[in-house]
Design a protein around this motif. Structure first.
Motif, PDB file in Angstrom:
ATOM      1  N   TRP A   1       0.790  -1.645  -0.004  1.00 52.28           N
ATOM      2  CA  TRP A   1      -0.658  -0.188   0.135  1.00 52.28           C
ATOM      3  C   TRP A   1       0.602   1.423  -0.102  1.00 52.28           C
ATOM      4  N   SER A   2       2.635   1.052   0.203  1.00 51.20           N
ATOM      5  CA  SER A   2       2.655   2.668   0.211  1.00 51.20           C
ATOM      6  C   SER A   2       4.093   2.155  -0.645  1.00 51.20           C
ATOM      7  N   GLU A   3       4.884   3.493  -0.801  1.00 52.27           N
ATOM      8  CA  GLU A   3       6.184   2.997  -1.280  1.00 52.27           C
ATOM      9  C   GLU A   3       7.492   2.517  -0.462  1.00 52.27           C
ATOM     10  N   GLU A   4       6.854   2.628   1.103  1.00 43.71           N
ATOM     11  CA  GLU A   4       8.338   2.528   1.798  1.00 43.71           C
ATOM     12  C   GLU A   4       7.467   0.620   1.741  1.00 43.71           C
TER      13      GLU A   4
END
Length: 176
Positions: free
Chosen positions: A119-122
């Motif tokens: 759900w996120s770049e991280e």
């Protein structure tokens, strides 16, 4: 992000014959079902993938992939003349088959895929590093891109054994 694990962590993928079944099946799913492989690593008893789909539902593709590869690998174990581990592997897969409501006599893959939405770049970068550093952590190679059964070299500008769709968030954020 998903993981496919062989029951009882049996080290099946130490042989090219079985890894090739995985590669051929991934390529088939890419060509025929719209699977996109963004990252992968094949270890001795499991594989990690970052995948998506452009056509069919991802769960349908995973179901079909696991069903086909299980049948093909089990058949190869049963019939390949050079498979010296047959006598101890097949009973493990047979026992696993009796433990579930399976309609087959043998179970090759564990049922849980441990899917994790990215759900996120991280989180994407964390999973990319995890996948690619698996062989390094296992002590098989010093550098992730040296493990041929991985997409790590593609993320460093090299080639992969199967075509992959590089993730845009990658840039130069990868470090070992």
């Amino acid at each position: 992000y998903t993981t496919f694990t062989v029951v009882e962590w049996v080290d099946v993928f130490t042989r090219d014959l079985y890894r090739q079944i995985i590669y051929d099946s991934l390529i088939y799913c890419m060509r025929e079902k719209g699977l996109q492989v963004h990252a992968y690593v094949i270890m001795s008893n499991h594989l990690h993938l970052i995948i998506s789909s452009t056509n069919e539902s991802l769960s349908s593709i995973i179901r079909d992939f696991k069903r086909f590869t299980a049948k093909a690998i089990l058949e190869s174990i049963r019939t390949h003349p050079k498979e010296s581990r047959r006598d101890w592997m097949l009973p493990i897969f047979q026992e696993a088959g009796t433990q579930t409501a399976n309609t087959t006599k043998h179970q090759f893959w564990r049922h849980d895929n441990k899917p994790i939405p990215l759900w996120s770049e991280e989180v994407i970068l964390q999973k990319l590093r995890y996948i690619h550093l698996n062989p390094v952590r296992a002590g098989w190679v010093k550098k992730a891109s040296h493990w041929v059964h991985s997409s790590a070299s593609a993320y460093e500008g090299g080639e992969s054994l199967i075509p992959i769709e590089l993730l845009a968030v990658w840039e130069d954020k990868y470090s070992e």
